[in-house]
Design a protein around this motif. Structure first.
Motif, mmCIF file in Angstrom:
data_model
loop_
_atom_site.group_PDB
_atom_site.id
_atom_site.type_symbol
_atom_site.label_atom_id
_atom_site.label_comp_id
_atom_site.label_asym_id
_atom_site.label_seq_id
_atom_site.Cartn_x
_atom_site.Cartn_y
_atom_site.Cartn_z
ATOM 1 N N TYR A 136 0.872 -1.165 0.000
ATOM 2 C CA TYR A 136 0.000 0.000 0.000
ATOM 3 C C TYR A 136 0.913 1.220 0.000
ATOM 4 N N ASP A 192 -2.405 3.663 -3.986
ATOM 5 C CA ASP A 192 -2.533 2.410 -4.743
ATOM 6 C C ASP A 192 -2.216 1.214 -3.853
ATOM 7 N N PHE A 193 -2.890 0.114 -4.143
ATOM 8 C CA PHE A 193 -2.747 -1.146 -3.408
ATOM 9 C C PHE A 193 -2.419 -2.245 -4.418
#
Length: 174
Positions: A76, A97-98
């Motif tokens: 993450y 963003d993951f």
């Protein structure tokens, strides 16, 4: 975190006590290009997960191409930009963003060219990784041999692979 009013014994393996790691008390390991903050290892989470946070200097390389056989690795991005290799595809992750990388999937990562990165890492199920992160810090500071990382491959479930795509990406940074 344990309380006086626990209803089950801590020796009951089905009970996992809450884990709280205060930022001011977290162990850190640093090298010239990154700081890793150790948050929770598998021993404190009943094997549920392992988590740490890494802050990478501008353009710093995080890990060469490798895979894990027993755990998924989650990324993450808290801040900055992280360049990742998944299989043979390069992607830049931005703040928020993951990414989930399942077992047996080759991957690598570095701060994106010209960028810093602040990333939360989570492994599930948990893997005893803090000793590996400490070793990595010692190697990066020149206090231990890179051979020690190679020799610990099975112990820490880091299996290194050759990736021409990743090597080319690193070469463009030079």
């Amino acid at each position: 975190m344990t309380t006086k009013n626990e209803t089950k014994s801590q020796t009951d393996e089905s009970v996992i006590a809450p884990v709280l790691t205060r930022a001011a008390e977290a162990e850190t390991t640093a090298d010239p290009s990154s700081v890793m903050t150790l948050l929770a290892d598998s021993g404190t989470t009943g094997g549920a997960l392992t988590s740490y946070r890494s802050t990478f200097a501008k353009g710093a390389v995080g890990a060469p191409a490798h895979f894990h056989t027993r755990a998924s690795e989650m990324f993450y991005v808290i801040g900055g930009s992280l360049e990742v290799l998944v299989n043979e595809e390069l992607t830049v992750l931005e703040a928020g963003d993951f990414l989930l990388v399942p077992p047996h999937t080759p991957h690598a990562f570095a701060a994106a060219p010209g960028a810093e990165a602040d990333v939360l890492f989570v492994f599930t199920p948990g893997m005893a990784r803090f000793d590996y992160l400490r070793l990595l810090g010692r190697v990066m500071r020149g206090e231990a041999s890179p051979q020690e990382i190679k020799d610990s491959s099975e112990l820490y479930d880091n299996h290194y692979v050759n990736s021409p795509v990743w090597q080319e990406a690193l070469g463009r940074r030079a």
